[in-house]
Structure formats: structure tokens, C-alpha cells
Design a protein around this motif. Structure first.
Motif, mmCIF file in Angstrom:
data_model
loop_
_atom_site.group_PDB
_atom_site.id
_atom_site.type_symbol
_atom_site.label_atom_id
_atom_site.label_comp_id
_atom_site.label_asym_id
_atom_site.label_seq_id
_atom_site.Cartn_x
_atom_site.Cartn_y
_atom_site.Cartn_z
ATOM 1 N N UNK A 245 0.796 -1.156 -0.115
ATOM 2 C CA UNK A 245 -0.151 -0.027 0.042
ATOM 3 C C UNK A 245 0.799 1.351 0.104
ATOM 4 N N UNK A 246 0.421 2.273 -0.770
ATOM 5 C CA UNK A 246 1.395 3.485 -0.659
ATOM 6 C C UNK A 246 1.205 3.878 0.649
ATOM 7 N N UNK A 247 2.566 4.614 1.100
ATOM 8 C CA UNK A 247 2.588 5.055 2.502
ATOM 9 C C UNK A 247 3.293 6.323 2.560
ATOM 10 N N UNK A 248 2.806 7.376 2.942
ATOM 11 C CA UNK A 248 3.597 8.668 2.897
ATOM 12 C C UNK A 248 3.898 9.051 4.489
ATOM 13 N N UNK A 249 3.860 8.144 5.650
ATOM 14 C CA UNK A 249 4.398 8.408 6.639
ATOM 15 C C UNK A 249 5.621 8.079 7.093
ATOM 16 N N UNK B 200 19.705 -6.329 -15.900
ATOM 17 C CA UNK B 200 18.649 -5.498 -16.079
ATOM 18 C C UNK B 200 17.439 -5.776 -15.629
ATOM 19 N N UNK B 201 16.342 -4.626 -15.855
ATOM 20 C CA UNK B 201 15.199 -4.635 -15.113
ATOM 21 C C UNK B 201 14.120 -4.592 -16.418
ATOM 22 N N UNK B 202 13.091 -5.391 -15.996
ATOM 23 C CA UNK B 202 12.226 -5.603 -17.173
ATOM 24 C C UNK B 202 10.710 -4.938 -16.220
ATOM 25 N N UNK B 203 10.226 -3.665 -16.662
ATOM 26 C CA UNK B 203 9.169 -3.217 -16.137
ATOM 27 C C UNK B 203 9.589 -2.360 -14.988
ATOM 28 N N UNK B 204 8.560 -1.698 -14.479
ATOM 29 C CA UNK B 204 8.624 -1.060 -13.140
ATOM 30 C C UNK B 204 7.387 -0.308 -12.767
ATOM 31 N N UNK B 205 6.732 -1.276 -11.989
ATOM 32 C CA UNK B 205 5.371 -0.786 -11.629
ATOM 33 C C UNK B 205 5.477 -0.168 -10.155
ATOM 34 N N UNK B 206 5.050 0.861 -10.018
ATOM 35 C CA UNK B 206 4.958 1.824 -8.805
ATOM 36 C C UNK B 206 4.215 1.178 -7.647
ATOM 37 N N UNK B 207 4.670 1.045 -6.469
ATOM 38 C CA UNK B 207 4.018 0.358 -5.403
ATOM 39 C C UNK B 207 3.923 1.141 -4.310
ATOM 40 N N UNK B 208 4.666 2.237 -3.811
ATOM 41 C CA UNK B 208 4.425 3.070 -2.713
ATOM 42 C C UNK B 208 5.712 3.914 -2.485
ATOM 43 N N UNK B 209 5.483 4.890 -1.585
ATOM 44 C CA UNK B 209 6.378 5.872 -1.250
ATOM 45 C C UNK B 209 6.596 5.952 0.260
ATOM 46 N N UNK B 210 7.623 5.889 0.803
ATOM 47 C CA UNK B 210 8.008 6.022 2.257
ATOM 48 C C UNK B 210 9.070 7.401 2.511
ATOM 49 N N UNK B 211 8.693 7.984 3.624
ATOM 50 C CA UNK B 211 9.387 9.114 4.170
ATOM 51 C C UNK B 211 9.998 8.614 5.409
#
Length: 151
Positions: free
Chosen positions: A3-7, A78-89
């Protein structure tokens, strides 16, 4: 998966008064490879803590461009694909007092067998409990593990 997280993982934010230097923010990207309850982590030769393969975003780079570059440099594949999962601070480990990291997490497939390259001294597939048993952990990775194991 995540889950995206910003805390942050800290319950109390540091309060900076007018004489305190402004906190520094490092923008970084990390690859999340989570297989059989194990997360692919790396340790740089200048660090004690394990963290996600990835690193700082260079000026003019997008997050995805930085992720592809860092994975190639650190894992030799190398890396195939890049799917955004979340952000942490969170607090940045080993970067000094008041330094924070904003970690953008992406999932993707590797096109080969990862191996330590560049400044990477060690590569490991760790469970949450194995990671937490280390003396030094990165708060962003602890928060990521919490999300991965809850999913």
C-alpha cells in the motif's frame, strides 16, 4: 502487494527551531523483489544496514530511469518493467542527523541472476524477522516489510 505510504516509522517528528539547520531530503528509488516472504536487499561496502537495490535520483532523471540505472549498476542485470508500489518518508540511515529519505518503491522482473556489483558488498534475500534481527535497520525498509507482510 504494497500500500502507498507517506508517513514515517517514527511516532514523534523532530522539532526544528529557528537555530536548527533545515533537514535534508534525499530522493531515492528502490526495487522491491518479494518472493516467498523474502525481500531482495543489498548492503553497500560503506553501510551497515541492508536496503533495497536502487539509489539516488540524478538531476534530470525520472524515478524509473534512475531505478533501471541503479539496478544495472548494483546487481549487474537489467530490469523488465517498473510498477509503482508506494512511497516512504523516513530517517536516512548513515547520512547524518536530520537527513531524511523519500523512497519510491517499484516492482519489476530482473533479466538475469543478481550479483553484487559496483559498491555493493553483499546481497541477501531476507524475511522480515531476519531483517529486524540486524543491529542496524533502515526505517523505510522496516515500514515496507510491515506493508508487505500485512498484504
Amino acid at each position: 502487494m504494497c500500500r502507498p505510504r507517506r508517513g514515517t516509522v517514527r511516532k514523534h517528528e523532530d522539532v526544528h527551531n529557528s537555530t536548527s539547520p533545515a533537514p535534508r531530503l534525499i530522493r531515492a528509488v528502490g526495487l522491491v523483489r518479494y518472493v516467498d516472504r523474502r525481500l531482495l536487499l543489498v548492503r553497500a561496502d560503506y553501510q551497515v544496514a541492508f536496503y533495497l537495490p536502487g539509489g539516488k535520483i540524478d538531476p534530470g532523471e525520472t524515478e524509473v530511469e534512475a531505478l533501471h540505472r541503479e539496478v544495472r549498476e548494483e546487481l549487474g542485470v537489467g530490469l523488465r518493467g517498473a510498477d509503482f508500489l508506494g512511497r516512504y518518508l523516513a530517517d536516512a540511515v548513515g547520512q547524518g542527523d536530520g537527513v531524511r529519505v523519500e523512497l519510491a518503491c517499484y516492482a519489476g522482473e530482473l533479466d538475469g541472476e543478481p550479483r553484487p556489483a559496483a559498491e555493493i558488498a553483499e546481497l541477501a534475500w531476507l524475511t522480515r524477522d531476519e531483517y529486524l534481527a540486524h543491529e542496524v535497520t533502515a526505517p523505510a525498509i522496516v515500514a515496507l516489510f510491515a506493508d508487505l507482510t500485512a498484504a
